[in-house]
Design a protein around this motif. Structure first.
Motif, PDB file in Angstrom:
ATOM      1  N   ASP A   4       0.825  -1.215   0.000  1.00 48.96           N
ATOM      2  CA  ASP A   4       0.000   0.000   0.000  1.00 48.96           C
ATOM      3  C   ASP A   4       0.858   1.263   0.000  1.00 48.96           C
ATOM      4  O   ASP A   4       0.606   2.206  -0.773  1.00 48.96           O
ATOM      5  N   LEU A   5       1.864   1.294   0.865  1.00 47.60           N
ATOM      6  CA  LEU A   5       2.672   2.504   1.004  1.00 47.60           C
ATOM      7  C   LEU A   5       3.522   2.759  -0.240  1.00 47.60           C
ATOM      8  O   LEU A   5       3.654   3.908  -0.691  1.00 47.60           O
ATOM      9  N   ARG A   6       4.088   1.713  -0.785  1.00 49.56           N
ATOM     10  CA  ARG A   6       4.950   1.900  -1.960  1.00 49.56           C
ATOM     11  C   ARG A   6       4.133   2.257  -3.205  1.00 49.56           C
ATOM     12  O   ARG A   6       4.614   2.968  -4.093  1.00 49.56           O
ATOM     13  N   GLN A   7       2.901   1.769  -3.263  1.00 48.00           N
ATOM     14  CA  GLN A   7       2.031   2.187  -4.361  1.00 48.00           C
ATOM     15  C   GLN A   7       1.627   3.655  -4.223  1.00 48.00           C
ATOM     16  O   GLN A   7       1.380   4.327  -5.228  1.00 48.00           O
ATOM     17  N   MET A   8       1.563   4.153  -2.989  1.00 45.51           N
ATOM     18  CA  MET A   8       1.234   5.562  -2.777  1.00 45.51           C
ATOM     19  C   MET A   8       2.279   6.486  -3.400  1.00 45.51           C
ATOM     20  O   MET A   8       1.952   7.596  -3.841  1.00 45.51           O
ATOM     21  N   ILE A   9       3.539   6.043  -3.404  1.00 51.96           N
ATOM     22  CA  ILE A   9       4.608   6.885  -3.953  1.00 51.96           C
ATOM     23  C   ILE A   9       5.012   6.422  -5.360  1.00 51.96           C
ATOM     24  O   ILE A   9       6.054   6.830  -5.882  1.00 51.96           O
ATOM     25  N   ASP A  10       4.168   5.561  -5.966  1.00 48.03           N
ATOM     26  CA  ASP A  10       4.423   5.070  -7.327  1.00 48.03           C
ATOM     27  C   ASP A  10       5.808   4.448  -7.440  1.00 48.03           C
ATOM     28  O   ASP A  10       6.557   4.699  -8.393  1.00 48.03           O
ATOM     29  N   ASP A  11       6.141   3.623  -6.458  1.00 47.79           N
ATOM     30  CA  ASP A  11       7.449   2.980  -6.436  1.00 47.79           C
ATOM     31  C   ASP A  11       7.505   1.845  -7.447  1.00 47.79           C
ATOM     32  O   ASP A  11       6.475   1.390  -7.964  1.00 47.79           O
TER      33      ASP A  11
END
Length: 332
Positions: A310-317
């Motif tokens: 979830d968190l890494r998708q938030m920053i488009d990682d």
């Protein structure tokens, strides 16, 4: 955590078969001894069932108390990590919304990665084996190292995926790396506020989230580091053993009034009752420690991975790992 609808009967029996086998052998020996004394000496050494049944009711109530208390520990662990899920998502959304300025993308990624590092450190610390846990029955493997040294080594290797090497040096020799990671996170948030990336109000909100994460860590550590009181755990075990010792004597007294073709049924019935009581005792025993890397653990590895996604998708990682799937019905 077991994810299929039900444990099969044979998997349940295989997990708890020792009391049944021991009870069957013991009951058979007692049946033979009672028959021998009655035939050769005219002495009936069986005992009335009524006092045995009263003791069984008492043991049943006590096992119910123990299982309720053990379930509370297991369910509390799941609620704590549910709180970590919520706080982590809120922290990620707040970082993306609040941090503004030059190099904001790099700063956001660094804060998000440090949060993932905190979850990683906490997860490994909660998996460290304790002497009161079932250390010989851990689901060992890549997610659950079976020794303290290997656990620490794997944790440090995984932390290097999220933290800069210079920052990793600050954690060398620290007894609680998760605490130190959150401390470092707090210091950077203060530095970002001083540099104008975050205003006063938003800095306060972010610090409240850090405080909530500290609370969740402390609650997890309370369950991990403080065992279910051993006086209660020990009393239920010894009460079950005493009751099991008396069961064949009581059942033989009941079956003695039946025909000889039926009297032999006292042995399997005794073994069955012994198995049921020890099964209840064992379920409570294995529910006491929800972070011991057992079959019925709180799946903190899977929860951590879902938060990371979830968190890494938030920053488009990029190169975001897949969610952890259950293996043979067990979710880690």
């Amino acid at each position: 955590m077991y994810t299929r609808r039900n444990y099969s009967f044979w998997s349940t029996f295989n997990w708890s078969k020792k009391p049944f086998i021991a009870g069957f052998i013991y009951s058979g020996f007692i049946s033979f001894a009672v028959h021998l004394f009655k035939k050769n000496y005219g002495i009936d050494i069986s005992i009335p069932w009524q006092p045995v049944s009263v003791l069984g009711i008492t043991v049943g109530f006590y096992l119910g108390f123990k299982n309720n208390a053990s379930y509370d520990r297991l369910w509390e662990a799941r609620k704590i990590w549910g709180g970590i899920v919520n706080s982590s998502r809120t922290f990620g959304a707040a970082v993306i919304s609040f941090v503004q300025g030059a190099d904001e993308q790099a700063i956001r990624k660094r804060l998000i990665y440090r949060h993932i590092a905190w979850m990683t450190a906490l997860r490994y610390q909660l998996r460290l084996p304790k002497e009161w846990e079932h250390t010989k029955e851990r689901l060992t493997g890549k997610h659950f190292p079976n020794t303290v040294e290997k656990c620490i080594e794997d944790m440090e290797n995984e932390l290097r995926l999220y933290l800069h090497s210079d920052e990793m040096k600050h954690y060398t020799g620290k007894s609680n790396i998760a605490v130190q990671v959150l401390k470092h996170q707090s210091k950077e948030l203060q530095a970002l506020k001083d540099e104008g990336y975050i205003d006063d109000f938003r800095h306060i909100e972010l610090y409240k989230l850090i405080a909530a994460l500290y609370d969740d860590q402390g609650r997890s550590e309370r369950i991990k580091n403080f065992p279910f009181p051993r006086q209660y755990a020990s009393a239920s075990l010894w009460q079950t053993i005493i009751f099991s010792v008396l069961i064949p004597f009581g059942l033989l007294n009941i079956f003695s009034a039946a025909s000889e073709n039926v009297q032999w049924m006292a042995t399997p019935f005794s073994a069955l009752i012994i198995w049921v009581f020890f099964l209840m005792e064992k379920i409570g025993d294995y529910s006491e420690n929800p972070f011991e890397a057992g079959f019925n653990d709180t799946p903190i590895t899977s929860i951590s991975r879902s938060i990371e996604i979830d968190l890494r998708q938030m920053i488009d990682d990029e190169n975001i790992p897949a969610a952890i799937q259950s293996e043979n019905g067990y979710l880690m």
